[in-house]
Design a protein around this motif. Structure first.
Motif, PDB file in Angstrom:
ATOM      1  N   GLU A 194      37.299  32.495  36.950  1.00  0.00           N
ATOM      2  CA  GLU A 194      35.957  32.473  37.495  1.00  0.00           C
ATOM      3  C   GLU A 194      35.735  31.104  38.062  1.00  0.00           C
ATOM      4  O   GLU A 194      35.307  30.599  39.090  1.00  0.00           O
ATOM      5  CB  GLU A 194      34.704  32.773  36.814  1.00  0.00           C
ATOM      6  CG  GLU A 194      34.342  34.282  36.655  1.00  0.00           C
ATOM      7  CD  GLU A 194      33.952  34.885  38.055  1.00  0.00           C
ATOM      8  OE1 GLU A 194      33.637  33.840  38.932  1.00  0.00           O
ATOM      9  OE2 GLU A 194      33.564  35.845  38.037  1.00  0.00           O
ATOM     10  N   LEU A 246      30.674  45.812  33.018  1.00  0.00           N
ATOM     11  CA  LEU A 246      30.904  44.408  33.565  1.00  0.00           C
ATOM     12  C   LEU A 246      32.653  44.540  34.251  1.00  0.00           C
ATOM     13  O   LEU A 246      32.797  43.865  35.229  1.00  0.00           O
ATOM     14  CB  LEU A 246      30.923  43.599  32.392  1.00  0.00           C
ATOM     15  CG  LEU A 246      29.548  42.840  32.073  1.00  0.00           C
ATOM     16  CD1 LEU A 246      29.638  42.360  30.967  1.00  0.00           C
ATOM     17  CD2 LEU A 246      29.083  42.355  33.146  1.00  0.00           C
ATOM     18  N   THR A 247      33.328  45.212  33.285  1.00  0.00           N
ATOM     19  CA  THR A 247      34.910  45.097  33.903  1.00  0.00           C
ATOM     20  C   THR A 247      35.083  45.890  34.966  1.00  0.00           C
ATOM     21  O   THR A 247      35.812  45.488  36.086  1.00  0.00           O
ATOM     22  CB  THR A 247      35.907  45.756  32.727  1.00  0.00           C
ATOM     23  OG1 THR A 247      35.373  47.328  32.344  1.00  0.00           O
ATOM     24  CG2 THR A 247      35.845  44.856  31.608  1.00  0.00           C
ATOM     25  N   TYR A 249      39.351  35.109  31.772  1.00  0.00           N
ATOM     26  CA  TYR A 249      38.388  35.389  32.803  1.00  0.00           C
ATOM     27  C   TYR A 249      37.652  34.235  33.161  1.00  0.00           C
ATOM     28  O   TYR A 249      37.260  34.022  34.272  1.00  0.00           O
ATOM     29  CB  TYR A 249      37.301  36.610  32.200  1.00  0.00           C
ATOM     30  CG  TYR A 249      36.094  36.627  33.200  1.00  0.00           C
ATOM     31  CD1 TYR A 249      36.565  37.687  34.242  1.00  0.00           C
ATOM     32  CD2 TYR A 249      34.987  36.106  33.080  1.00  0.00           C
ATOM     33  CE1 TYR A 249      35.217  37.783  35.105  1.00  0.00           C
ATOM     34  CE2 TYR A 249      34.127  36.460  33.971  1.00  0.00           C
ATOM     35  CZ  TYR A 249      34.301  37.300  34.978  1.00  0.00           C
ATOM     36  OH  TYR A 249      33.286  37.517  35.945  1.00  0.00           O
ATOM     37  N   LEU A 278      27.123  37.146  30.733  1.00  0.00           N
ATOM     38  CA  LEU A 278      27.120  38.605  30.153  1.00  0.00           C
ATOM     39  C   LEU A 278      28.498  38.809  29.642  1.00  0.00           C
ATOM     40  O   LEU A 278      28.408  39.593  28.445  1.00  0.00           O
ATOM     41  CB  LEU A 278      27.175  39.256  31.609  1.00  0.00           C
ATOM     42  CG  LEU A 278      25.745  39.420  32.192  1.00  0.00           C
ATOM     43  CD1 LEU A 278      25.698  40.409  33.546  1.00  0.00           C
ATOM     44  CD2 LEU A 278      24.618  39.824  31.394  1.00  0.00           C
ATOM     45  N   TYR A 279      29.581  38.208  29.799  1.00  0.00           N
ATOM     46  CA  TYR A 279      30.508  38.450  29.104  1.00  0.00           C
ATOM     47  C   TYR A 279      30.566  37.872  27.773  1.00  0.00           C
ATOM     48  O   TYR A 279      31.018  38.177  26.673  1.00  0.00           O
ATOM     49  CB  TYR A 279      31.951  38.032  30.056  1.00  0.00           C
ATOM     50  CG  TYR A 279      32.681  39.227  30.850  1.00  0.00           C
ATOM     51  CD1 TYR A 279      33.045  40.398  30.220  1.00  0.00           C
ATOM     52  CD2 TYR A 279      32.561  38.985  32.214  1.00  0.00           C
ATOM     53  CE1 TYR A 279      33.568  41.380  31.082  1.00  0.00           C
ATOM     54  CE2 TYR A 279      33.467  39.839  33.006  1.00  0.00           C
ATOM     55  CZ  TYR A 279      33.713  41.027  32.515  1.00  0.00           C
ATOM     56  OH  TYR A 279      34.305  41.976  33.124  1.00  0.00           O
ATOM     57  N   PHE A 289      27.779  36.112  35.318  1.00  0.00           N
ATOM     58  CA  PHE A 289      29.105  37.180  34.697  1.00  0.00           C
ATOM     59  C   PHE A 289      29.753  36.587  33.402  1.00  0.00           C
ATOM     60  O   PHE A 289      29.909  37.053  32.656  1.00  0.00           O
ATOM     61  CB  PHE A 289      30.140  37.482  35.631  1.00  0.00           C
ATOM     62  CG  PHE A 289      29.941  38.908  36.413  1.00  0.00           C
ATOM     63  CD1 PHE A 289      30.611  40.195  35.989  1.00  0.00           C
ATOM     64  CD2 PHE A 289      28.638  38.786  37.128  1.00  0.00           C
ATOM     65  CE1 PHE A 289      30.247  41.221  36.707  1.00  0.00           C
ATOM     66  CE2 PHE A 289      28.585  39.970  37.961  1.00  0.00           C
ATOM     67  CZ  PHE A 289      29.388  41.152  37.746  1.00  0.00           C
ATOM     68  N   CYS A 327      40.869  36.807  36.773  1.00  0.00           N
ATOM     69  CA  CYS A 327      39.682  37.450  36.405  1.00  0.00           C
ATOM     70  C   CYS A 327      40.200  38.883  36.303  1.00  0.00           C
ATOM     71  O   CYS A 327      39.752  39.668  35.185  1.00  0.00           O
ATOM     72  CB  CYS A 327      38.558  37.531  37.427  1.00  0.00           C
ATOM     73  SG  CYS A 327      37.769  35.770  37.639  1.00  0.00           S
ATOM     74  N   THR A 346      34.000  43.866  37.620  1.00  0.00           N
ATOM     75  CA  THR A 346      34.846  42.674  38.034  1.00  0.00           C
ATOM     76  C   THR A 346      35.948  43.252  38.968  1.00  0.00           C
ATOM     77  O   THR A 346      36.424  42.324  39.428  1.00  0.00           O
ATOM     78  CB  THR A 346      35.118  42.086  36.521  1.00  0.00           C
ATOM     79  OG1 THR A 346      34.206  41.662  35.692  1.00  0.00           O
ATOM     80  CG2 THR A 346      36.409  41.088  36.619  1.00  0.00           C
ATOM     81  N   ILE A 376      26.583  33.872  40.640  1.00  0.00           N
ATOM     82  CA  ILE A 376      27.169  35.060  40.093  1.00  0.00           C
ATOM     83  C   ILE A 376      28.165  34.837  39.230  1.00  0.00           C
ATOM     84  O   ILE A 376      28.201  35.625  38.113  1.00  0.00           O
ATOM     85  CB  ILE A 376      27.623  35.887  41.173  1.00  0.00           C
ATOM     86  CG1 ILE A 376      26.356  36.564  42.132  1.00  0.00           C
ATOM     87  CG2 ILE A 376      28.655  37.118  40.911  1.00  0.00           C
ATOM     88  CD1 ILE A 376      26.896  37.301  43.494  1.00  0.00           C
TER      89      ILE A 376
END
Length: 178
Positions: A133, A32-33, A129, A168-169, A165, A111, A36, A161
């Motif tokens: 976003e 993920l990072t 983050y 997910l985070y 994210f 982010c 990102t 998106i």
């Protein structure tokens, strides 16, 4: 005489320091990072690109509007209203292009910083983050209008998106300790 190789094991451990630290980082958070970081680069490039190309879009839409007025009654009222709405959206984007770009760049930076913090397993990175976003989406909606936020395919895709994210985070918050 001292043995040259007496500190080899210590040096090997120092070289593997990053690998040892990476083993603590969950694989999902690692992926993920990295994604990102890539997304932040694209967002920054896109913000600057949009700043410089919105004037051409504004001129194009103005020409379309004047051409549609010349044709007058031959076009349907629905097409005329769509052209008028797009003209209004592009005009608002053109008028507020500097603030939209600045807030998009700030969002990308937040982010990026948040992802760096989460990569170090720090909880405060999650909030940076999320703010990063949401900031460009909200600023676009405020300056251009909430009705146009979901009007374009690009904005729908960008919002989806961002939401994906964030979700997910959120699932990875249990791995963040500090």
């Amino acid at each position: 005489m001292t043995d040259i190789n007496q500190n080899v094991d210590k040096a090997r451990d120092m070289l593997n320091l990053e690998q040892k630290d990476m083993q603590k980082l969950p694989q999902m958070l690692n992926v993920l990072t990295i994604l990102t970081y890539i997304g932040c680069a694209f967002a920054a490039i896109g913000a600057v690109y949009n700043y410089f190309t919105i004037s051409a879009s504004y001129k194009l839409v103005e020409n379309m509007t004047s051409a549609s007025k010349e044709l007058g009654s031959s076009e349907s009222n629905t097409l005329q209203s769509i052209i008028n709405q797009s003209t209004e959206i592009v005009k608002k984007q053109y008028d507020n292009r500097l603030m939209i770009m600045v807030l998009a760049l700030v969002g990308a930076a937040l982010c990026f910083y948040g992802a760096m913090q989460m990569r170090n397993l720090k909880k405060q990175g999650y909030m940076f983050y999320v703010i990063g976003e949401l900031l460009p989406i909200l600023s676009f909606a405020i300056f251009v209008g909430f009705g146009s936020l979901f009007g374009g395919v690009a904005m729908i895709l960008g919002t989806l998106i961002a939401a994906l994210f964030i979700i997910l985070y959120t699932t990875q918050r249990k791995a963040l300790v500090n």
